[in-house]
Write a protein that holds these residues in place. Structure first.
Motif, mmCIF file in Angstrom:
data_model
loop_
_atom_site.group_PDB
_atom_site.id
_atom_site.type_symbol
_atom_site.label_atom_id
_atom_site.label_comp_id
_atom_site.label_asym_id
_atom_site.label_seq_id
_atom_site.Cartn_x
_atom_site.Cartn_y
_atom_site.Cartn_z
ATOM 1 N N GLN A 111 -2.479 3.848 -5.757
ATOM 2 C CA GLN A 111 -1.370 4.095 -4.875
ATOM 3 C C GLN A 111 -0.889 2.619 -4.298
ATOM 4 O O GLN A 111 0.289 2.678 -4.056
ATOM 5 C CB GLN A 111 -1.930 4.512 -3.649
ATOM 6 C CG GLN A 111 -2.998 4.080 -2.974
ATOM 7 C CD GLN A 111 -2.530 3.233 -1.677
ATOM 8 O OE1 GLN A 111 -1.141 3.149 -1.399
ATOM 9 N NE2 GLN A 111 -3.352 2.276 -1.216
ATOM 10 N N LEU A 156 1.867 1.858 -7.038
ATOM 11 C CA LEU A 156 2.899 3.037 -6.854
ATOM 12 C C LEU A 156 3.869 2.333 -5.652
ATOM 13 O O LEU A 156 4.963 2.546 -5.669
ATOM 14 C CB LEU A 156 2.304 4.105 -6.840
ATOM 15 C CG LEU A 156 1.928 4.842 -7.842
ATOM 16 C CD1 LEU A 156 1.094 6.311 -7.629
ATOM 17 C CD2 LEU A 156 3.214 5.215 -8.695
ATOM 18 N N ASP A 171 5.056 3.239 -1.609
ATOM 19 C CA ASP A 171 5.116 4.522 -0.783
ATOM 20 C C ASP A 171 5.282 5.636 -1.475
ATOM 21 O O ASP A 171 6.497 5.837 -2.216
ATOM 22 C CB ASP A 171 6.397 4.443 0.117
ATOM 23 C CG ASP A 171 6.056 3.112 1.133
ATOM 24 O OD1 ASP A 171 4.848 2.837 1.345
ATOM 25 O OD2 ASP A 171 6.940 2.581 1.985
ATOM 26 N N VAL A 172 4.483 6.717 -1.484
ATOM 27 C CA VAL A 172 4.613 7.956 -2.252
ATOM 28 C C VAL A 172 5.264 8.777 -1.439
ATOM 29 O O VAL A 172 5.291 9.142 -0.309
ATOM 30 C CB VAL A 172 3.160 8.497 -2.668
ATOM 31 C CG1 VAL A 172 3.207 9.868 -3.095
ATOM 32 C CG2 VAL A 172 2.258 7.786 -3.387
ATOM 33 N N GLU A 224 5.703 10.605 -7.634
ATOM 34 C CA GLU A 224 6.824 9.611 -7.430
ATOM 35 C C GLU A 224 6.737 8.834 -6.229
ATOM 36 O O GLU A 224 6.423 9.279 -5.007
ATOM 37 C CB GLU A 224 8.024 10.537 -7.249
ATOM 38 C CG GLU A 224 8.378 11.428 -8.578
ATOM 39 C CD GLU A 224 9.555 12.424 -8.411
ATOM 40 O OE1 GLU A 224 10.426 12.137 -7.542
ATOM 41 O OE2 GLU A 224 9.835 12.938 -9.161
ATOM 42 N N SER A 225 7.048 7.609 -6.182
ATOM 43 C CA SER A 225 7.160 6.656 -5.168
ATOM 44 C C SER A 225 8.418 6.048 -5.071
ATOM 45 O O SER A 225 9.381 6.450 -5.976
ATOM 46 C CB SER A 225 5.897 5.541 -5.253
ATOM 47 O OG SER A 225 6.653 4.759 -6.367
ATOM 48 N N GLU A 265 2.451 11.157 1.795
ATOM 49 C CA GLU A 265 2.050 9.638 2.084
ATOM 50 C C GLU A 265 0.550 9.550 2.297
ATOM 51 O O GLU A 265 -0.163 8.658 2.294
ATOM 52 C CB GLU A 265 2.762 9.141 3.496
ATOM 53 C CG GLU A 265 2.649 10.094 4.670
ATOM 54 C CD GLU A 265 3.632 11.128 4.719
ATOM 55 O OE1 GLU A 265 3.725 11.906 5.821
ATOM 56 O OE2 GLU A 265 4.285 11.714 3.663
ATOM 57 N N ASN A 323 -1.355 7.609 -0.009
ATOM 58 C CA ASN A 323 -1.321 5.839 0.558
ATOM 59 C C ASN A 323 -2.227 5.791 1.536
ATOM 60 O O ASN A 323 -3.050 4.698 1.718
ATOM 61 C CB ASN A 323 0.140 5.624 0.858
ATOM 62 C CG ASN A 323 1.007 5.660 -0.209
ATOM 63 O OD1 ASN A 323 2.109 6.130 -0.167
ATOM 64 N ND2 ASN A 323 1.047 4.786 -1.331
#
Length: 131
Positions: free
Chosen positions: A34, A37, A39-40, A62-63, A90, A93
């Motif tokens: 995470q 990546l 921010d998701v 997807e981020s 989120e 994260n």
């Protein structure tokens, strides 16, 4: 350094597996994943009841930076998906090992858990990627 709980098993593609001790396992992505990546913003979740094979793609995260496929580290039937991720992706994260879990699976073969990485082996992979 990312958080790497010792009670989980890991893959080199940064998924984690929690053995629930009842023939089921919970799957998610690691803290390291995470962080990489960013921010998701969206999680494509599979359907409950779907049969997974080890290594099979079962969803997408997807981020703001990228989209990454999710691969199943084990074989089994999806019993439950974390539907709260549809509204609050989120959570991956903020809490990748708790609120950010992705699916719960009924294991086809619990012996597969032994072939996954333990925390020490996964730590070495993360450290090597950061070098």
């Amino acid at each position: 350094m990312s958080s790497i709980p010792s009670n989980l098993r890991y893959t080199d593609s940064h998924e984690w597996v929690l053995d629930n001790g009842d023939g089921t396992a919970t799957l998610g992505v690691t803290d390291h994943a995470q962080e990489a990546l960013g921010d998701v913003v969206f999680v494509e979740l599979p359907d409950a009841g779907r049969e997974l094979e080890t290594g099979e793609e079962f969803g997408v995260i997807e981020s703001v930076k990228a989209a990454s496929d999710l691969y199943s580290p084990i074989s089994g039937e999806i019993l439950e998906v974390n539907e709260s991720l549809e509204d609050t992706p989120e959570a991956i994260n903020e809490s990748p090992y708790q609120d950010g879990w992705i699916v719960k699976v009924k294991l086809t073969d619990s012996d597969q858990l032994g072939s996954l990485l333990d925390a020490d082996a996964y730590t070495r992979i993360v450290e090597a990627e950061q070098d």
